[in-house]
Design an enzyme around this catalytic site. Structure first.
Site, PDB file in Angstrom:
ATOM      1  N   HIS A   1       8.696   2.294  -8.200  1.00 32.80           N
ATOM      2  CA  HIS A   1       8.381   1.377  -7.104  1.00 32.80           C
ATOM      3  C   HIS A   1       7.896   2.033  -5.806  1.00 32.80           C
ATOM      4  O   HIS A   1       6.801   1.735  -5.349  1.00 32.80           O
ATOM      5  CB  HIS A   1       9.582   0.465  -6.842  1.00 32.80           C
TER       6      HIS A   1
ATOM      7  N   ASP B   1      14.282  -0.126  -2.772  1.00 35.08           N
ATOM      8  CA  ASP B   1      14.302   1.082  -3.607  1.00 35.08           C
ATOM      9  C   ASP B   1      14.392   2.378  -2.811  1.00 35.08           C
ATOM     10  O   ASP B   1      14.834   3.386  -3.354  1.00 35.08           O
ATOM     11  CB  ASP B   1      13.068   1.108  -4.520  1.00 35.08           C
TER      12      ASP B   1
END
Lengths: 378, 378
Positions: free
Chosen positions: A206, A302
């Site tokens: 990500h 993330d």
């Protein structure tokens, strides 16, 4: 709460995003008692009014809910399993909320925990009550691929065949799997929460392509395919270097972590000579768009809850993570937030007093910090 | 070589890229004696055969050359000024080549030096002969905006009104400017080579937008406008943070460095509330394309010869440069080269024995390392 092992489990689902709605609807459709909690009432007012969630896609039908509420105490009271289905950035908030009221015979399941989710959760609960025994279960990934639709509807595109889970303490993993098996036969045992935490593939997939496509995302409002156009050979090489740093830490922690390339092969049957080729051959990634701007979970979830705990564990174990740190630094500037400071760190995970790998492993297995040596010294 | 101050200067131009051809052609057109050197003969074979460079654009006409050669010794023999017009990555090679043959009454002009070019050059020459006195001049930027055309032709789009230069030692800057003034009245004195080195604006403008558009460059082969599409608000914020790190180091070194935003205003009369806005308002940046792939001087020149020396000076002076370091790390992975290791460092610049700012400043002014204290100890 039913203490009888053979009675039907009851659930609280914490969080009514697409993942929470999918799990709550799925459980309700299967006939389980489900309470759905969300912090803001706005998000659940339709469901509260109608009293059910409507599933489409892989599963179809109405799942009637027992309770829909923004009162977390009512939501978790007397249920057997508390499913936390939230961005990891919300774990701290929820842990503080439920710490005073959770009981030792309830399971808390983080679905998923990202890196260090269960450890942080347990640490917060321990601060409220150092002797309370809790069992926190960390799932490695989301069970469903889903998207919320309008009103009470949610569409489930797919359900994974297997999701690795581990309890903290790990000595309770098999007991949990035994109890949950009828509900979620997909859950299989992982060695311990270090294994679920350090197989966090989202951490690799990500933030890096988002940051290294930052100009294109902002200039085109994300009108390109995130993986297919966005992961080029140079970006894949940065991902591989970050992945290498993650694997070094996992190896030091004596858990089996698989590389992203192995994971693509295992999970999606996608192969290639290089990581870049394997990603291009991942059928499910075709058509996935880039985020429309930089205010995306790919960064604000993330980075602090995946990359920062990996980096901080690296520091704790004297393993350098310069690639991961570069991405954290750039994300911090772009979001004008010091993620190194505010992300999940060793101290948040309650591991700051454990200086050796063996002490850390002992803790994730038993849930107890061995203070015998301190005792001897005293 | 004419030692008479009032005789016409003679030149060697080292490097026959577009910048080298433009300078050689310009000097020759003005009637100066010019020798043109290039390492590979292939690049200069047309010029060697015809004996001249043909200028178009701001300046038009044939500049007849005295000598066109790939023999550096012949090129620099008896000239007054050696103009080094090369990517900074070639400075080390050229310095080693000319170190044994350069004489103390020749000027070596790095056009430009990037960061630490003159210091590295002098350090290499000192290693060959510790007592040889040389005068190395560092220009802050290129004098011409130009592009080479086929055969012997080069087009000059523009000539800057002012280019800051400093000699190493700085006590010779005014003497140099006095001698070169008729040829290059654009050259004006900078305080010392730390000032020219730490006003390296390319270091801020080149690597960051390239790295943070790396996916788009590779996926579209650079078909977007480098500054206008490529520098978005997030990228501008990363540039500003790197710029802040550069300015902190310059301040510590007691030299005046201007921010990129001030520089845009001063150089291009481009203004804006934010750096991003000012860049969008820079007329000259419209229409400039992104590089077609990641094998670009924006990375392979500006990372090792601009960002690495800035970062390493930061370390030497205990100033953190986490943003600059992040870009170096990512560039190193993308180019599969450890730029931290192979870039221009404090030791390459001959500053490793100088631990205080005052010692460094004294050195760039006098060209001598004060060893009196060592003498006392001995």
């Amino acid at each position: 709460m039913k203490n009888n092992l053979y009675s039907k489990l009851s659930f609280a689902v914490i969080g009514a995003g697409s993942g929470g709605k999918a799990i709550a609807g799925y459980l309700a459709l299967k006939g389980y008692t489900v309470n759905l909690y969300n912090r803001s009432i706005e998000r659940i007012k339709d469901i509260k009014q109608k009293g059910y969630i409507n599933l489409t896609g892989c599963f179809e039908g109405r799942g009637p809910l027992n309770l829909v509420t923004n009162n977390i105490e009512r939501a978790i009271k007397n249920v057997d399993v508390i499913m936390v289905v939230l961005p990891a950035s919300a774990h701290k908030f929820v842990a503080n909320k439920i710490a005073p009221i959770v009981t030792s015979n309830q399971y808390i399941v983080l679905n998923p925990g990202r890196t260090g989710g269960a450890l942080e959760f347990k640490n917060i609960i321990s601060k409220h009550n150092p002797i309370k025994e809790v069992c926190i279960v960390e799932a490695q990934t989301l069970l469903f691929a889903c998207r919320e639709l309008h009103d009470v509807n949610v569409k489930i595109f797919g359900k994974k065949n297997e999701v690795k889970v581990s309890a903290l303490p790990a000595i309770k993993t098999n007991e949990f799997i035994g109890r949950i098996n009828k509900v979620f036969p997909e859950f299989t045992a992982s060695k311990n929460v270090l294994e679920t935490s350090f197989n966090n593939i989202g951490a690799m997939l990500h933030p890096i392509p988002t940051i290294l496509n930052c100009g294109r995302i902002e200039n085109t409002h994300g009108s390109f395919q995130y993986y297919i156009d966005g992961v080029t050979p140079s970006i894949a090489s940065v991902i591989e270097q970050a992945d290498y740093e993650r694997l070094m830490i996992a190896r030091k922690l004596k858990v089996k972590a698989i590389s992203l390339k192995e994971w693509l092969s295992y999970t999606y049957d996608a192969h290639g000579k290089t990581l870049c080729e394997a990603l291009m051959n991942t059928h499910g990634y075709h058509g996935i768009s880039a985020p429309p701007n930089m205010q995306t979970r790919y960064v604000f979830e993330d980075v602090p809850q995946s990359l920062v705990p990996i980096s901080d564990m690296g520091k704790h174990l004297c393993i350098n993570t310069p690639t991961i740190d570069s991405i954290i630094q750039l994300a911090s500037i772009i979001h004008n937030t010091d993620y190194f400071k505010y992300g999940r760190k060793i101290a948040d995970m309650g591991l700051d007093r454990l200086s050796t790998v063996d002490e850390i492993i002992d803790y994730v297995i038993t849930g107890q910090i061995d203070t015998s040596e301190e005792g001897v010294v005293a």
